[in-house]
Enzyme design. Structure first.
Site, PDB file in Angstrom:
ATOM      1  N   TYR A 146       0.830  -1.213   0.000  1.00  0.00           N
ATOM      2  CA  TYR A 146       0.000   0.000   0.000  1.00  0.00           C
ATOM      3  C   TYR A 146       0.859   1.256   0.000  1.00  0.00           C
ATOM      4  O   TYR A 146       0.489   2.268  -0.574  1.00  0.00           O
ATOM      5  CB  TYR A 146      -0.908   0.027   1.240  1.00  0.00           C
ATOM      6  N   LYS A 202       3.247 -15.459   1.199  1.00  0.00           N
ATOM      7  CA  LYS A 202       3.363 -16.056  -0.129  1.00  0.00           C
ATOM      8  C   LYS A 202       4.853 -16.314  -0.322  1.00  0.00           C
ATOM      9  O   LYS A 202       5.501 -15.814  -1.250  1.00  0.00           O
ATOM     10  CB  LYS A 202       2.777 -15.087  -1.178  1.00  0.00           C
ATOM     11  N   ASP A 234      -3.167 -18.085  -0.712  1.00  0.00           N
ATOM     12  CA  ASP A 234      -4.190 -18.729  -1.552  1.00  0.00           C
ATOM     13  C   ASP A 234      -4.846 -19.885  -0.807  1.00  0.00           C
ATOM     14  O   ASP A 234      -6.063 -20.065  -0.832  1.00  0.00           O
ATOM     15  CB  ASP A 234      -3.598 -19.172  -2.906  1.00  0.00           C
ATOM     16  N   ASP A 258      -6.202  -7.215   3.951  1.00  0.00           N
ATOM     17  CA  ASP A 258      -7.364  -6.518   3.377  1.00  0.00           C
ATOM     18  C   ASP A 258      -8.325  -7.540   2.780  1.00  0.00           C
ATOM     19  O   ASP A 258      -9.528  -7.532   3.044  1.00  0.00           O
ATOM     20  CB  ASP A 258      -6.881  -5.541   2.299  1.00  0.00           C
ATOM     21  N   ASP A 262     -12.041  -9.224   4.559  1.00  0.00           N
ATOM     22  CA  ASP A 262     -13.366  -9.147   3.917  1.00  0.00           C
ATOM     23  C   ASP A 262     -13.969 -10.539   3.809  1.00  0.00           C
ATOM     24  O   ASP A 262     -15.164 -10.743   4.048  1.00  0.00           O
ATOM     25  CB  ASP A 262     -13.261  -8.538   2.507  1.00  0.00           C
TER      26      ASP A 262
END
Ligand code: IPM
Ligand code: MG
Length: 378
Positions: A146, A202, A234, A258, A262
């Site tokens: 970000y 990752k 993933d 993020d 959600d």
């Protein structure tokens, strides 16, 4: 702590923000009386409302109001009216990202809890939620892709053959200190819960994530009582819908957090119920509902105020140390749900004794329960 006096900045924002904020204030008024504290409330414009009145989503005077305060209670920002602005001027990005950066709000706590009364609201099969759901996503909020530099676009770029081929880029970078401090938040939180941390990365592809895993592992060694597992992002996205009960605390960097927060929140099926906290070093924090500004139902008096009320509860706990007030509010919410009262978003239309009520009545009933005081006092 009777006699305590704290200043809070109220940034109600857009859409349903102002109406749900009003109900949080109703509950805070009871908290003041019942727990003998004083909250100085300072409203300031933010988001689309601030674009309209001050020409920008985060006016300097709003930053000043936050600076003078001990905590920020945030509503929600955004709406169709401002969607055609350039992305960095839009209410969400233009207000939230700078607030996080200016105040060093590096630790984002996003609980995904299913109240037992609302298990039916989840889109998951009920057998997957038999043990309920209580996952805490701890998301790093001021670093990673970000904010990493360089970031930008290069419209004059050429490809390998020397032909024009514009490009754009972001940088995923973490310092050791940034990973360490967010990891500590996750491990400390786990100590007060089920003592399990799943760290998301990752590491099979990204150098920054190999480093992330290494640093989290070394912080984990300081917490022998907490079980640490690592999971690729993933796989985590898949495991969250396959068997969400395996998670206790999920620790993730800015972007993965993020996305997964959600996903985790939707598992509860009731976005209108979920609060969040964004904490700085020390006691300052910003507290906001996880759902958005819901412009489609704004002004109709039907929005669910519970996420905003629970965000205020998190503020009392994390910024002011008022754990009993926090618990009092949670149990008042549970009591009102037990009585069958539902806002539209959490009603199932099947449960016997269910009564669908509006924003204000929900706020009033929770406040009344808290005032009646079948809850822990101070
Ligand atoms: C969130 C939002 C923000 C984010 C956006 C609006 C900038 O999605 O708080 O999760 O990506 O952090
Ligand atoms: Mg998000």
């Amino acid at each position: 702590m009777p006699g305590m006096n704290k200043g809070i900045a109220l940034l109600a924002g857009d859409g349903i923000g102002p109406e749900v904020m009003e109900q949080a204030l109703r509950v805070l008024a009871v908290v003041e009386k019942r727990y003998g504290i004083t909250l100085e409330k300072r409203s300031a414009p933010v988001g689309g409302a601030a674009i309209d009145s001050h020409g920008r989503a985060l006016p300097e005077e709003t930053v000043e109001t936050c600076r003078r305060s001990d905590a920020v209670l945030f509503g929600s920002v955004g709406g169709p009216k401002w969607e055609s602005l350039p992305p960095e001027e839009q209410p969400e990005r233009g207000a939230l990202l700078p607030l996080r950066k200016i105040f060093g709000l590096f630790a984002n706590l996003r609980p995904a809890i299913v109240f037992p009364q609302l298990v039916h609201a989840s889109p998951l099969r009920p057998d997957l939620l038999e043990q309920g759901l209580d996952v805490l996503v701890v998301r790093e909020l001021t670093g990673g892709i970000y904010f990493g530099t360089p970031k930008g676009r290069d419209d004059a770029a050429l490809n390998a053959a020397g032909e024009p081929d514009p490009r754009a880029y972001d940088t995923l970078v973490y310092h050791r200190s940034e990973i360490e401090r967010i990891a500590r938040v996750a491990f400390e939180a786990a100590l007060l819960r089920n003592r399990r941390v799943t760290s998301i990365d990752k590491a099979n592809v990204l150098a920054s994530m190999v480093f992330w895993r290494q640093v989290v592992t070394s912080v984990g060694a300081e917490y022998p009582g907490v079980e640490l597992t690592h999971m690729y992002v993933d796989n985590a996205a898949m495991q969250l819908v396959r068997n969400p009960a395996q998670f206790d605390v999920i620790l993730a960097g800015n972007m993965f957090g993020d996305i997964l927060s959600d996903e985790a929140s939707m598992l509860t099926g009731s976005l209108g119920m979920l609060p969040s906290a964004s904490l700085a070093e020390g006691s300052f924090g910003l507290y906001e509902p996880s759902g958005g500004s819901a412009p489609d139902i704004a002004g109709q008096g039907v929005a669910n105020p519970i996420a905003q009320i629970l965000s205020a509860a998190m503020m009392l706990k994390y910024s002011f140390g008022l754990t009993q007030a926090y618990e009092g509010i949670f149990s008042a919410v549970g009591a009102v749900l037990d009585e069958g009262y539902r806002t539209r978003d959490i009603a199932d239309g099947v449960t016997a004794g269910e009564a669908v009520i509006g924003t204000e009545e929900m706020g009033r009933r929770i406040a009344e329960h808290l005032a009646r005081g079948e809850h822990p006092g101070n």
